[in-house]
Motif scaffolding. Structure first.
Motif, PDB file in Angstrom:
ATOM      1  N   THR A   1      54.153  27.221  -0.485  1.00 47.57           N
ATOM      2  CA  THR A   1      53.411  28.436  -0.823  1.00 47.57           C
ATOM      3  C   THR A   1      54.324  29.386  -1.584  1.00 47.57           C
ATOM      4  O   THR A   1      55.530  29.459  -1.342  1.00 47.57           O
ATOM      5  CB  THR A   1      52.875  29.117   0.433  1.00 47.57           C
ATOM      6  OG1 THR A   1      53.952  29.312   1.366  1.00 47.57           O
ATOM      7  CG2 THR A   1      51.791  28.263   1.081  1.00 47.57           C
TER       8      THR A   1
ATOM      9  N   CYS B   1      54.774  33.334  -3.666  1.00 47.20           N
ATOM     10  CA  CYS B   1      54.361  34.679  -4.077  1.00 47.20           C
ATOM     11  C   CYS B   1      55.219  35.079  -5.272  1.00 47.20           C
ATOM     12  O   CYS B   1      56.452  35.010  -5.221  1.00 47.20           O
ATOM     13  CB  CYS B   1      54.532  35.701  -2.959  1.00 47.20           C
ATOM     14  SG  CYS B   1      54.107  37.401  -3.481  1.00 47.20           S
TER      15      CYS B   1
ATOM     16  N   ILE C   1      49.785  32.398  -2.892  1.00 46.58           N
ATOM     17  CA  ILE C   1      49.067  33.007  -1.780  1.00 46.58           C
ATOM     18  C   ILE C   1      48.237  34.199  -2.246  1.00 46.58           C
ATOM     19  O   ILE C   1      48.466  34.760  -3.317  1.00 46.58           O
ATOM     20  CB  ILE C   1      50.028  33.452  -0.659  1.00 46.58           C
ATOM     21  CG1 ILE C   1      50.968  34.553  -1.154  1.00 46.58           C
ATOM     22  CG2 ILE C   1      50.827  32.262  -0.136  1.00 46.58           C
ATOM     23  CD1 ILE C   1      51.794  35.180  -0.051  1.00 46.58           C
TER      24      ILE C   1
ATOM     25  N   ASN D   1      53.221  36.824   5.841  1.00 48.04           N
ATOM     26  CA  ASN D   1      53.175  35.388   5.548  1.00 48.04           C
ATOM     27  C   ASN D   1      54.452  34.707   6.053  1.00 48.04           C
ATOM     28  O   ASN D   1      55.337  34.345   5.262  1.00 48.04           O
ATOM     29  CB  ASN D   1      53.014  35.160   4.049  1.00 48.04           C
ATOM     30  CG  ASN D   1      51.725  35.715   3.496  1.00 48.04           C
ATOM     31  OD1 ASN D   1      50.694  35.047   3.479  1.00 48.04           O
ATOM     32  ND2 ASN D   1      51.765  36.963   3.033  1.00 48.04           N
TER      33      ASN D   1
ATOM     34  N   LEU E   1      55.756  31.508   4.329  1.00 52.61           N
ATOM     35  CA  LEU E   1      55.930  31.506   2.879  1.00 52.61           C
ATOM     36  C   LEU E   1      57.145  30.657   2.499  1.00 52.61           C
ATOM     37  O   LEU E   1      58.198  30.737   3.125  1.00 52.61           O
ATOM     38  CB  LEU E   1      56.119  32.936   2.362  1.00 52.61           C
ATOM     39  CG  LEU E   1      56.211  33.094   0.840  1.00 52.61           C
ATOM     40  CD1 LEU E   1      54.865  32.824   0.190  1.00 52.61           C
ATOM     41  CD2 LEU E   1      56.713  34.490   0.476  1.00 52.61           C
TER      42      LEU E   1
ATOM     43  N   PHE F   1      59.570  33.192  -2.672  1.00 49.93           N
ATOM     44  CA  PHE F   1      59.264  34.494  -3.254  1.00 49.93           C
ATOM     45  C   PHE F   1      60.071  34.600  -4.541  1.00 49.93           C
ATOM     46  O   PHE F   1      61.303  34.504  -4.526  1.00 49.93           O
ATOM     47  CB  PHE F   1      59.645  35.624  -2.293  1.00 49.93           C
ATOM     48  CG  PHE F   1      59.269  36.999  -2.780  1.00 49.93           C
ATOM     49  CD1 PHE F   1      58.079  37.573  -2.412  1.00 49.93           C
ATOM     50  CD2 PHE F   1      60.120  37.708  -3.633  1.00 49.93           C
ATOM     51  CE1 PHE F   1      57.718  38.844  -2.866  1.00 49.93           C
ATOM     52  CE2 PHE F   1      59.771  38.969  -4.092  1.00 49.93           C
ATOM     53  CZ  PHE F   1      58.564  39.535  -3.706  1.00 49.93           C
TER      54      PHE F   1
END
Length: 330
Positions: free
Chosen positions: A153, A155, A199, A224, A227, A230
């Protein structure tokens, strides 16, 4: 007591000094914001160019904070003042293209740096100097793929929504992770390609605001816990060293065991210290000093009628924990 002759001589000296000042080319370097440590380095390069060439006057001016309309007003004011050249890093590429029409009509040398105009508007400027922004995204994605070969995942965090440079970086990240073309910048969001899924709530728009960037990252990490990655396309995430450290410290163990990665563009001094302290997993850096320095001489060449390449790329530095001590300038 000064005689009439001495006063006349002083007047001649004053006129000579004024003439010398007028002989200088007045060249403006316009950043997105003056409160940005990345642009401070470009300012220093601009100032050094002025020292190295007596015929150049560096005019470093921009919005105090990241404000698109204020930047446009500053460019319009520079046009009215009749400067010889304008190098601008557009915050809002389409709007800046419209503002630069007046500069082109006035015969002012125009170029962009750090951030370019959109392809359809690039006829408004003679060249671009800076990073190949798409490649920043590519290199950030490569680090992510090396740490998480099965995907996960994601971001993304970016600058201004209309900033061409950040949108190109987003596209570079997305297409590299997906292994496929995803349209025009910023590209379509990832929804499972090569195991990568963005996400909800991302990309985070920061408008180059450091406080907004740290708060957005803090909220996303807290909401999250699983996660994987990032990725920030700008240094704003790490400008405020204490705030960034407080936000990331709780996740340091996850970064060390490889379950979470935090990757950020740029290699400012505080960012390299954060990397060395295990509070970042990778930095992909630009060369802003070189951008500011080269912009002055490029504009001078344009004014002199010389041919100038387009674009002019200044290179990247890809830094991880493994090469942190040697990566800059390599």
């Amino acid at each position: 007591m000064r005689t009439v002759a001495s006063l006349a001589m002083l007047a001649v000296f004053a006129m000579t000094g004024a003439a010398a000042a007028q002989d200088k080319l007045k060249l403006a370097l316009v950043p997105k914001a003056m409160n940005n440590p990345f642009y401070d380095l470009a300012r220093d390069g601009c100032a050094q160019a002025e020292k190295d060439d007596a015929g150049i006057e560096c005019v470093y001016i921009g919005p105090g904070e990241h404000t698109e309309m204020e930047q446009i007003q500053i460019v319009q004011d520079l046009i009215s003042q009749g400067v010889d050249g304008i190098a601008v890093a557009p915050s809002n590429a389409p709007a800046m293209a419209k503002a630069l029409r007046g500069a082109k009509e006035a015969g002012i040398a125009i170029m962009t740096w750090d951030s370019d105009l959109l392809p359809e508007d690039q006829g408004m400027r003679s060249t671009y100097v800076g990073t190949k922004n798409y490649d920043i995204g590519v290199e950030l994605a490569k680090i992510a793929m090396g740490r998480h070969p099965d995907g996960g995942t994601l971001c993304l965090q970016t600058g201004g929504a209309a900033a061409a440079n950040h949108n190109e970086r987003l596209l570079g990240v997305r297409e590299t992770l997906a292994g496929a073309k995803l349209g025009d910048p910023p590209g379509s969001e990832l929804d499972g390609q090569n195991g990568w899924t963005e996400i909800a709530g991302c990309p985070l728009i920061t408008d180059d605001d450091g406080n907004k960037a740290v708060q957005g990252m803090t909220d996303i990490l807290a909401a999250n816990p699983d996660l994987t990655d990032f990725i920030s396309t700008g240094a704003f995430t790490q400008w405020y060293d204490n705030a960034y450290r407080q936000a990331v410290e709780p996740y340091k163990a996850k970064m060390e065991d490889g379950t979470l990665s935090i990757l950020v563009a740029d290699t400012l001094p505080m960012q390299m210290e954060q990397l060395a302290d295990g509070l970042s997993d990778g930095q992909v850096g630009q060369r802003p000093y070189e951008m500011g320095y080269k912009s002055m001489f490029i504009m001078k060449e344009l004014i002199e009628g010389k041919d100038v390449a387009d674009p002019i790329y200044t290179g990247l530095d890809v830094c991880t924990a493994e090469n942190a001590k040697t990566c800059l300038g390599s």
